[in-house]
Motif scaffolding. Structure first.
Motif, PDB file in Angstrom:
ATOM      1  N   TYR A 226       0.873  -1.177   0.118  1.00 35.95           N
ATOM      2  CA  TYR A 226      -0.320   0.297  -0.140  1.00 35.95           C
ATOM      3  C   TYR A 226       0.445   1.364  -0.004  1.00 35.95           C
ATOM      4  O   TYR A 226       0.600   2.344  -0.044  1.00 35.95           O
TER       5      TYR A 226
ATOM      6  N   GLN B 109       2.495   2.726  -1.741  1.00 36.83           N
ATOM      7  CA  GLN B 109       2.206   3.591  -3.582  1.00 36.83           C
ATOM      8  C   GLN B 109       0.977   4.710  -3.063  1.00 36.83           C
ATOM      9  O   GLN B 109       0.669   5.808  -3.682  1.00 36.83           O
ATOM     10  N   TYR B 110      -0.093   4.533  -2.031  1.00 38.98           N
ATOM     11  CA  TYR B 110      -0.849   5.401  -1.912  1.00 38.98           C
ATOM     12  C   TYR B 110      -0.481   5.937  -0.522  1.00 38.98           C
ATOM     13  O   TYR B 110      -1.286   7.491  -0.432  1.00 38.98           O
TER      14      TYR B 110
ATOM     15  N   GLU C 240       1.478   8.780  -0.095  1.00 38.64           N
ATOM     16  CA  GLU C 240       1.475  10.065  -0.693  1.00 38.64           C
ATOM     17  C   GLU C 240       0.212  11.105  -1.025  1.00 38.64           C
ATOM     18  O   GLU C 240       0.663  11.546  -0.189  1.00 38.64           O
ATOM     19  N   TYR C 241      -0.056   9.714  -1.554  1.00 35.82           N
ATOM     20  CA  TYR C 241      -1.983  11.048  -1.417  1.00 35.82           C
ATOM     21  C   TYR C 241      -2.635  10.889  -0.731  1.00 35.82           C
ATOM     22  O   TYR C 241      -3.221  11.708   0.164  1.00 35.82           O
ATOM     23  N   VAL C 242      -2.169  10.020   0.275  1.00 41.53           N
ATOM     24  CA  VAL C 242      -3.220  10.592   1.543  1.00 41.53           C
ATOM     25  C   VAL C 242      -2.375  11.145   3.022  1.00 41.53           C
ATOM     26  O   VAL C 242      -2.621  12.449   3.800  1.00 41.53           O
TER      27      VAL C 242
END
Length: 373
Positions: A45, A47-48, A50-52
């Protein structure tokens, strides 16, 4: 910077900065347990994240701005006791800094930081990046790492008490500013750089809470020793400037006295080596320490003639000092082995040159090309 008190309301900007730092602290504290998750979770997980993280920071900053605006409105109407708000927010900042910075201190003591992977040790120094150099340098001496760690831990403990907060800030701020500069100029990871900047800004905020006291101590307070009579005030000012100027001028004079020290400075590749009229094969360095592949001129540091084209080993190289006359292109190298090379540099440019001379019973003809590292 304004400090909260029952009779002195703070500005909205002050509240906004304080709220933003406290929101950042709370966000970091909420994310702290993620460090204990298994690596497989991050691989799946990651890769997600950064957005979180970006979304969380955006919400925290937006929330802090709205909160500080509502807080300021209520303070204007005297419906809110602001000192308690300041106490809570500053406590959150202090406790978060103590946790975060002390964790770096314990990492140095427990040897989970500044540990260099073994494969870095087998790399040429010129190939190691800034982070590798930094980690090896600070990890070379464990006592130094422990001392830095103890400063971070000790300063963090002082942050936990209101009475010693200022002392803790003054201990930690120089350490953190130094870390910010290292992270920036040695190109340490962007995450480490951002963390160090946020910690430093938070420490500056806590420092500026005591601005008036600091101004009194460091600016308004005058030594009570008697005045030294030196005539007009310009004499003292000139003397102060003269001392600083002397430090610069003395080094500049040394450079002017030895202008030729910098001309040859650098690494030169031996394109062709002719000894006693015979061209040396490119593999001769494997069995002959005098079949040089590299020539290093280091200015005041001297020079070295090395056979190995891949690494430098002082045990197999000729080391010494040199004198160079740029007008006559005459070079004399006095090796520590008591041998002397007297040579002439022909066809000399900034990129190439031809060295012809005598070393002991050997005549040398070397074609050199400058290497840029």
């Amino acid at each position: 910077m304004e400090q909260a008190s029952p009779d002195n309301h703070t500005t909205w900007l002050f509240k906004g900065c304080e709220s933003a730092l406290a929101a950042t602290a709370l966000l970091n504290l909420l994310l702290f347990p993620l460090e204990f998750l298994p690596f497989s979770f991050f691989e799946k997980y990651g890769q997600y994240f950064e957005y979180v993280l970006i979304g969380s920071i955006g919400l925290a900053l937006l929330g802090s701005l709205i909160y500080s605006w509502l807080w300021h409105r209520r303070e204007q109407t005297n419906t809110l006791y602001s000192d308690l708000q300041h106490a809570w927010l500053q406590a959150i900042i202090r406790y978060w800094l103590a946790l975060s910075i002390s964790s770096y201190g314990f990492a140095k003591i427990l040897k989970t930081q500044f540990q260099t992977p073994d494969f870095f040790l087998d790399m040429p120094l010129s190939s190691v990046n800034g982070m590798g150099l930094t980690w090896y340098y600070f990890g070379y001496s464990y006592p130094l790492a422990v001392i830095i760690g103890l400063f971070q831990i000790g300063g963090s403990i002082l942050l936990l008490y209101r009475r010693t907060t200022l002392l803790g800030v003054m201990i930690l701020l120089p350490v953190m500013v130094n870390i910010v500069l290292i992270n920036l100029f040695y190109k340490i990871s962007i995450g480490a750089f951002c963390n160090s900047v946020i910690y430093s800004l938070s420490l500056v905020f806590l420092l500026l809470l005591h601005w008036e006291r600091l101004k009194t101590i460091f600016w308004d307070l005058v030594d009570h020793l008697p005045h030294i009579p030196l005539g007009s005030s310009w004499v003292k000012h000139s003397l102060r400037l003269l001392l600083i100027a002397m430090a610069f001028v003395s080094l500049k004079v040394l450079m002017l006295i030895h202008p030729n020290e910098q001309i040859l400075k650098g690494t030169w590749k031996v394109e062709k080596l002719i000894r006693n009229g015979r061209v040396q094969p490119t593999t001769a360095w494997l069995t002959d320490n005098k079949a040089w592949s590299r020539v290093y001129f280091a200015g005041y540091e001297g020079c070295a003639f090395s056979p190995n084209p891949y690494r430098f080993d002082s045990g197999e190289s000729l080391l010494g000092g040199y004198e160079f006359d740029s007008l006559q292109n005459k070079l004399q190298v006095n090796f520590y082995s008591h041998d002397t090379l007297r040579a002439t540099l022909n066809n000399r440019t900034t990129e190439t040159m031809r060295l012809q001379g005598v070393l002991g019973h050997d005549t040398l003809d070397m074609h050199l090309v400058r290497l840029y590292r």
